[in-house]
Design a protein around this motif. Structure first.
Motif, PDB file in Angstrom:
ATOM      1  N   ALA A 148     -10.157 -53.527 -33.175  1.00 11.68           N
ATOM      2  CA  ALA A 148     -11.507 -53.258 -33.666  1.00 11.68           C
ATOM      3  C   ALA A 148     -11.825 -54.127 -34.882  1.00 11.68           C
ATOM      4  N   LEU A 149     -10.850 -54.279 -35.785  1.00 11.47           N
ATOM      5  CA  LEU A 149     -11.075 -55.106 -36.971  1.00 11.47           C
ATOM      6  C   LEU A 149     -11.260 -56.575 -36.595  1.00 11.47           C
ATOM      7  N   LYS A 165     -18.787 -60.954 -37.597  1.00 13.35           N
ATOM      8  CA  LYS A 165     -19.276 -61.076 -38.975  1.00 13.35           C
ATOM      9  C   LYS A 165     -20.104 -59.858 -39.366  1.00 13.35           C
ATOM     10  N   ASP A 166     -19.614 -58.699 -38.935  1.00 11.25           N
ATOM     11  CA  ASP A 166     -20.297 -57.436 -39.191  1.00 11.25           C
ATOM     12  C   ASP A 166     -19.627 -56.762 -40.388  1.00 11.25           C
ATOM     13  N   ALA A 167     -20.209 -56.939 -41.565  1.00  5.83           N
ATOM     14  CA  ALA A 167     -19.606 -56.426 -42.789  1.00  5.83           C
ATOM     15  C   ALA A 167     -19.540 -54.897 -42.795  1.00  5.83           C
ATOM     16  N   ALA A 168     -20.599 -54.255 -42.331  1.00  5.40           N
ATOM     17  CA  ALA A 168     -20.637 -52.788 -42.351  1.00  5.40           C
ATOM     18  C   ALA A 168     -19.545 -52.200 -41.461  1.00  5.40           C
ATOM     19  N   LEU A 225     -12.956 -61.657 -47.169  1.00  3.72           N
ATOM     20  CA  LEU A 225     -14.123 -61.701 -48.058  1.00  3.72           C
ATOM     21  C   LEU A 225     -15.389 -61.191 -47.390  1.00  3.72           C
ATOM     22  N   LEU A 226     -15.277 -60.801 -46.087  1.00  7.69           N
ATOM     23  CA  LEU A 226     -16.452 -60.317 -45.361  1.00  7.69           C
ATOM     24  C   LEU A 226     -17.055 -59.093 -46.023  1.00  7.69           C
ATOM     25  N   SER A 227     -16.209 -58.206 -46.568  1.00  2.00           N
ATOM     26  CA  SER A 227     -16.715 -57.019 -47.267  1.00  2.00           C
ATOM     27  C   SER A 227     -15.741 -56.654 -48.382  1.00  2.00           C
ATOM     28  N   ASP A 228     -16.238 -55.954 -49.386  1.00  2.00           N
ATOM     29  CA  ASP A 228     -15.388 -55.557 -50.516  1.00  2.00           C
ATOM     30  C   ASP A 228     -14.239 -54.671 -50.066  1.00  2.00           C
ATOM     31  N   ARG A 229     -14.516 -53.749 -49.156  1.00  2.00           N
ATOM     32  CA  ARG A 229     -13.478 -52.820 -48.705  1.00  2.00           C
ATOM     33  C   ARG A 229     -12.390 -53.560 -47.922  1.00  2.00           C
TER      34      ARG A 229
END
Length: 556
Positions: free
Chosen positions: A427-428, A435-438, A471-475
């Motif tokens: 999934a990740l 490129k789906d950050a959410a 770096l795609l998302s903070d989490r």
């Protein structure tokens, strides 16, 4: 192409009952979905439960015929070769190439016809004969009448029965009756034996026959020549009945027409309905197509073929070839596309309803400059992504054509499927590819939650090798840093921090967080808060391991 000025043919949907309830339908990419509604024929709802069946009506059923797959696959290669070579050829070389393309198409058609002929000739002929026997019952009544007489060979209907048996291919029964004639007339014994031998040796295909079509045709040719020799030698000249039977075996039209009165319906006379009816019938669709071709009315040929044929393969490839030959005048249709593109779009759309032939349809759309891209985008979204392998195949097609929206859609669908199956690593990967950050943030939270519950990460190799993707998302960044910085130091097999050192680290962490909380710097930073909580959890678990380890060492 002109609009048809005739009513469309009535199509019966097996299992549906339009006389009781109204039907509703929805168009699919290459089929129509039909179901019964709650409304009766009067248009009022009866309040009863609706039918549970959905009927699927497909037009392009031919794509599911196994024998035709060879036709579709091989003609696809010829089509692509023609499109790619068009710009490179000119003059005489171009004309020679187009002629060769036409011959290549004909070779593929010929090979497909031979395959179908090989597979169906024997069974088809046997079924046709069985069908005629079932629908022509007069002969059975005549047989009973002849055989019940004192001298069957002298009965007035004797030769009529023999003729009908021969016309129906019932050679064994015809030979049995002829044996009675030979017994009653010794002078005809020699003719009987020759005719009996010809009927006995007549090549007839059978369901379990393993001989090839070529072998069958060779045997038929030898047998046919033998019949002709006896007829030309005058072997049966003294007996008009036997001579007539020999001519029927040879397929002599005049001889068969003389027996017209014995044939109760036109389909008994399988060779020509027009001859049987005396020209009273209307021409068949193939006759109309051939007549238009003889008159070189190209658009009429395409129109008639589009109406008569059960799929778009022939008209699509014929129109494309004629267009390359500059023989097809520009013929724009009312919705903006020309005839060539319209037919290619229809053919390719039909291919997309097949589980594997859809890949051929992609290339046909590529060579439709007006609407090909739009059609491909619509159809690609409807392909069922049943496996990751198939999804990757579709994804490559979209990436090669810079179809960014479709790429993101496919990745999101696969990411959601993997998440539902608790395959967090897959999934990740799909969410990063989209490129789906959410969604990457959501999956990162699941990873961290699982770690808090189990004390270990699944798919650690994947997380360790995120690289710039983290770096795609903070989490996701925190997840990557957590695996590479904080946690390994606390969970090595060899204890690095003692209990005293761990207590000191925990005290420092509390002092730090207390000071930060007073200044309000952690309140709106979820990532920093998560880091602190993860570090606090790691130190607590490390302390538990150290206490157990040091206690064990002390006891020993």
């Amino acid at each position: 192409m002109e609009e048809l000025d005739v009513e469309p043919p009535l199509t019966v949907v097996p299992g549906a009952d339009p006389s009781a309830r109204q039907l509703c339908f929805a168009w699919g990419p290459a089929e129509v979905l039909v179901c019964e509604t709650l409304f009766d024929r009067a248009g009022t709802a009866d309040g009863g439960p609706s039918a549970s069946c959905v009927f699927v009506f497909r037009k392009d059923q031919d794509i599911y015929i196994h024998t035709l797959r060879k036709l579709f696959n091989e003609s696809h290669g010829i089509f692509i070769g023609l499109q790619r070579s068009e710009e490179e050829l000119a003059g005489k070389s171009r004309k020679a190439h187009l002629v060769q393309v036409s011959k290549n198409y004909r070779s593929v058609i010929r090979a497909c016809m031979e395959d179908m002929h090989q597979a169906a000739t024997g069974p088809l002929l046997l079924r046709l004969l069985d069908w005629v026997r079932l629908h022509v019952c007069d002969v059975d009544n005549m047989v009973r009448e002849v055989l019940s007489s004192e001298d069957p060979s002298k009965h007035e209907l004797f030769w009529n029965v023999v003729d009908v048996f021969v016309l129906q291919g019932r050679m064994d029964e015809a030979r049995h009756l002829l044996s009675k004639e030979a017994s009653a007339n010794p002078t005809s014994m020699n003719m009987y034996r020759i005719l009996d031998d010809l009927m006995k040796k007549m090549p007839v295909p059978s369901l379990n026959n393993t001989q090839t079509l070529t072998e069958m045709e060779l045997k038929w040719q030898h047998w046919h020549e033998e019949c002709q020799r006896y007829l030309q030698d005058g072997t049966f000249a003294s007996n008009s009945h036997m001579e007539s039977i020999c001519k029927i075996l040879l397929g002599d039209e005049d001889a068969i027409l003389e027996k017209k009165e014995l044939m109760t319906t036109w389909y008994h006379f399988l060779s020509s309905m027009d001859l049987f009816l005396g020209g009273e019938c209307s021409p068949e669709p193939l006759d109309t197509i051939l007549m238009a071709a003889f008159e070189f009315e190209i658009h009429q040929v395409i129109k008639e073929c589009s109406i008569a044929l059960s799929n778009w393969w022939f008209v699509a490839h014929l129109t494309d070839l004629l267009d390359h030959c500059k023989l097809l005048q520009s013929h724009n249709l009312y919705f903006g596309s020309n005839m060539r593109e319209f037919l290619l779009l229809e053919y390719a759309s039909g291919l997309f309803s097949h589980h594997s032939l859809w890949q051929l349809g992609v290339d046909y759309f590529d060579y439709c400059p007006e609407f090909g891209r739009v059609y491909l985008e619509l159809h690609i979204e409807r392909i069922p992504l049943s496996t990751e392998q198939k999804a990757l195949k579709v994804l490559r097609i979209c990436e090669q054509r810079q179809m960014h929206e479709q790429v993101r859609s496919i990745c999101k669908i696969m990411a959601m499927k993997a998440l539902r199956n608790n395959r967090l690593g897959s999934a990740l990967s799909w969410s990063i590819r989209a490129k789906d950050a959410a969604f990457a943030t959501l999956i990162s939270d699941r990873f961290l939650k699982d770690y808090c519950e189990r004390g270990s990460f699944s798919d650690l190799d994947l997380i360790d090798n995120l690289g710039p993707s983290m770096l795609l998302s903070d989490r996701l960044t925190f997840l990557g840093e957590t695996c590479t910085v904080f946690i390994p130091g606390c969970y090595l097999e060899q204890v690095i921090f003692s209990a005293e050192q761990t207590y000191e680290l925990m005290r420092c962490l509390e002092d730090l967080t207390a000071g930060k909380s007073e200044k309000g710097k952690f309140q709106d930073d979820n990532v920093e808060t998560m880091k602190v909580e993860m570090l606090r959890l790691a130190l607590a678990r490390n302390l538990a391991r150290v206490i157990v380890k040091e206690g064990t060492l002390g006891a020993s």
